[in-house]
Design an enzyme around this catalytic site. Structure first.
Site, PDB file in Angstrom:
ATOM      1  N   ASP A 118      -3.233  -2.475  -1.884  1.00  0.00           N
ATOM      2  CA  ASP A 118      -1.848  -2.826  -1.474  1.00  0.00           C
ATOM      3  C   ASP A 118      -0.789  -1.870  -2.034  1.00  0.00           C
ATOM      4  O   ASP A 118      -0.755  -1.375  -3.256  1.00  0.00           O
ATOM      5  CB  ASP A 118      -1.603  -4.373  -2.294  1.00  0.00           C
ATOM      6  CG  ASP A 118      -0.469  -5.049  -2.214  1.00  0.00           C
ATOM      7  OD1 ASP A 118      -0.311  -5.418  -0.832  1.00  0.00           O
ATOM      8  OD2 ASP A 118       0.238  -4.875  -2.960  1.00  0.00           O
ATOM      9  N   GLU A 170      -1.965   0.993   1.942  1.00  0.00           N
ATOM     10  CA  GLU A 170      -0.847   0.276   2.577  1.00  0.00           C
ATOM     11  C   GLU A 170       0.420   1.054   2.107  1.00  0.00           C
ATOM     12  O   GLU A 170       0.890   0.901   0.919  1.00  0.00           O
ATOM     13  CB  GLU A 170      -0.590  -1.071   2.315  1.00  0.00           C
ATOM     14  CG  GLU A 170       0.447  -1.779   3.144  1.00  0.00           C
ATOM     15  CD  GLU A 170       1.297  -2.775   2.295  1.00  0.00           C
ATOM     16  OE1 GLU A 170       2.205  -3.401   2.979  1.00  0.00           O
ATOM     17  OE2 GLU A 170       1.423  -2.744   1.086  1.00  0.00           O
TER      18      GLU A 170
END
Ligand code: GLC
Length: 576
Positions: free
Chosen positions: A261, A320
């Site tokens: 993330d 990401e």
């Protein structure tokens, strides 16, 4: 770079169909001879693919991730196994046969860890346990076993930029004094003004408001996202040691990989200087460059991730990283860093052959330089679903299907978001059900991301469409989803689900689609075409008028083909 346009009104800045006609790639007029077999130099003309990745065999072994199709499961919205109106791990496990039937290679589970759910689970209070709302570690283990038994790999989210404010470390930090080792795990600072009442710098939080929150003793802590998500201090070696433990914990339980993330946010610039906000566009947007993200120091942390992953066989990580500069994005996938990084260029591309061609070309070029495959995405839990972005209704559906056949025929890895395969659209939800922190933090000016997180419709003709046994789902489902249920679409040979099943079956079987060979072909105005391997051609008509079909035997098409024309908003796969 902005996510904002994607989470609010996806169509507001898109050209009208009339404008699009003039927004065509530079090419010759529409004639049959316009589909020519190749033009110009091609940096991806390697034709090495077949020997490296032989069809389905490519999906086992060390490089399985290089051409895999991943399916993102947003656990709260996928399937409710215990009847409380929220999805959970039992629900996922119950639906594994569906995923097998669909034909994906791996799942990515968004966070299911212990969390107060201030940001849909991306506020993690215990990264090595399952939140009771999603089940137990035993449920997780059973899910991994059952997925593996079906040949499906399991990947999970890791959230290294921040913890939840309910994590024991943050609670200890709040109880400890300024300057203590407990506070040194996070980013605490004194305020700027003499009385300390001004935040340490002017950084905005992604969800709106200041990125700083004040605690009762007067210090401030940094949170790039919600105040309930205090940023970790990656200059402190305790943090990397803890993340090594977390990675090993999940790999020991059999997970095949991770989605990292906000992988571009862990390092912060020395001294935390003010940002130049003169071009700042508000919540959920980044500047380019942006002091909050993509600092060079982040790569050292990603190398740590890689070193740990490499101590286990066949594991992978995808980052990401919303990094607008393709060359800087490629740095994340150097051989000693992440295996993959999401490529959001297709998410940001408008519906035009020119935009798609640019996104594909730039991405392939940048990734080829570091030897990493591209990782294509059309939708996820943070952006408006692509059928809606492309205009919604029948138009959005046709374009969504055409885009899917492009994405699934590009070299590299593809990530589907749950519901993409049903052609789901974003849902306009009433104010009172919105749960995304953006809604509150923006003072009710930004609706946030709930519209793409509505639970999946499985069967039956009324909500909640078999999502679970409860009549209430955590977000309401629209009545018209009667025609988008898995049950309904499985029975219809022309449904979006049937198209995805066919595409994924062909992709698995066609060796051309596992290699890196890729050649642009000349295409009529409003269209694009490329060849994969010697005999497979993909052609998209993104324009508004039919064109003559390119020569070849049609293997698959996203809309019905009648006669010799390729209709607008249609992609075909051709054997030549
Ligand atoms: C990532 C997640 C998003 C989350 C944010 C903060 O962008 O995809 O859902 O809100 O990180 O963790």
């Amino acid at each position: 770079m902005t996510l904002q346009g994607l989470t609010e009104d996806p169509c507001r800045s898109q050209p009208t169909p009339e404008e699009r006609v003039s927004d065509q790639p530079s090419s010759t007029p529409n004639q049959p001879s316009d589909w020519e077999a190749g033009f110009g130099d091609n940096p991806f003309d390697e034709d090495t693919g077949f020997d490296q990745h032989e069809g389905a065999a490519a999906l086992s072994g060390a490089n399985w991730w290089r051409s895999a199709v991943f399916y993102q499961i947003y656990p709260k919205s996928f399937a409710d196994g215990n009847g409380d109106g929220m999805g959970d791990l039992i629900g996922v496990r119950n639906r594994l046969d569906y995923l097998k039937l669909l034909g994906i290679d791996a799942i990515w589970l968004s966070p299911f860890y212990t969390s107060p759910m201030a940001d849909g689970g991306y506020d993690v209070a215990d990264p090595t346990d399952v939140d009771p709302m999603f089940g137990t570690l035993r449920d997780f283990d059973a899910l991994v076993t059952d997925a593996h038994a079906r040949g499906i790999k399991v990947t999970v989210d890791i959230v290294p930029n921040h913890f939840s404010d309910q994590h024991v470390w943050f609670q200890q930090a709040l109880a400890a004094a300024p300057g203590s080792p407990e506070r040194a795990r996070f980013i605490f600072r004194d305020g700027k003004s003499p009385d300390g009442s001004e935040p340490p710098n002017n950084w905005p939080a992604m969800f709106g408001g200041s990125a700083w929150n004040r605690v009762p003793d007067g210090q401030w802590y940094l949170h790039l996202f919600a105040p309930e998500q205090p940023d970790l201090n990656w200059d402190n070696s305790e943090i990397s040691a803890e993340f090594e433990r977390i990675l090993r914990f999940w790999m020991d339980r059999g997970v095949d990989g991770f989605r990292i993330d906000v992988a571009h946010s862990m390092a912060k610039p020395a001294g935390l200087p003010d940002m130049d906000l003169s071009h700042y566009n508000g919540p959920n947007t980044q500047l380019d460059p942006d002091l909050r993200f993509d600092q060079d120091g982040v790569h050292e942390h990603l190398r740590m991730f890689r070193r740990v992953l490499d101590t286990y066989p066949n594991r992978m990580a995808v980052g990401e990283a919303w990094v607008p500069d393709d060359k800087r994005l490629a740095l994340y996938v150097r051989p000693d860093e992440l295996h993959l990084t999401f490529n959001f260029r297709l998410v940001l591309a408008e519906w035009s052959a020119k935009d798609f061609q640019g996104a594909i070309d730039d991405s392939l070029t940048a990734m080829a330089e570091v030897g990493a495959p591209c990782t294509w995405v059309l939708s996820n839990h943070d952006v408006v679903r692509h059928t809606t972005r492309y205009g919604g209704g029948e138009l959005g559906k046709a374009r969504g299907r055409a885009a899917a056949l492009v994405m699934l025929s590009l070299p590299g890895t593809a990530y589907l978001y749950n519901g993409d395969e049903l052609g789901l659209e974003n849902v306009d939800l009433p104010d009172e059900v919105l749960q995304d922190p953006t809604w509150e933090r923006s003072g009710h000016t930004e609706r946030g991301r709930d519209g793409e997180r509505v639970p999946l419709p499985w069967e039956g003709v009324t909500p909640p469409f078999g999502f679970g046994s409860s009549q209430d789902s955590w977000l309401p489902m629209p009545a018209e989803w009667e025609f988008f249920t898995v049950e309904h679409e499985l029975d219809d040979a022309n449904s979006t689900l049937s198209l995805f099943r066919e595409a994924l079956g062909l992709r698995r079987g066609l060796a051309e689609l596992h290699g890196s060979s890729f050649h642009w072909q000349q295409a009529p105005a409003g269209c694009l075409a490329y060849r994969r391997g010697p005999n497979l051609v993909v052609a998209l008509n993104a324009g508004d008028t039919p064109v003559d079909l390119p020569p070849g035997e049609i293997l698959l098409s996203s809309s019905p083909i009648e006669g010799d024309t390729l209709p607008p908003n249609t992609t075909v796969w051709l054997r030549v």
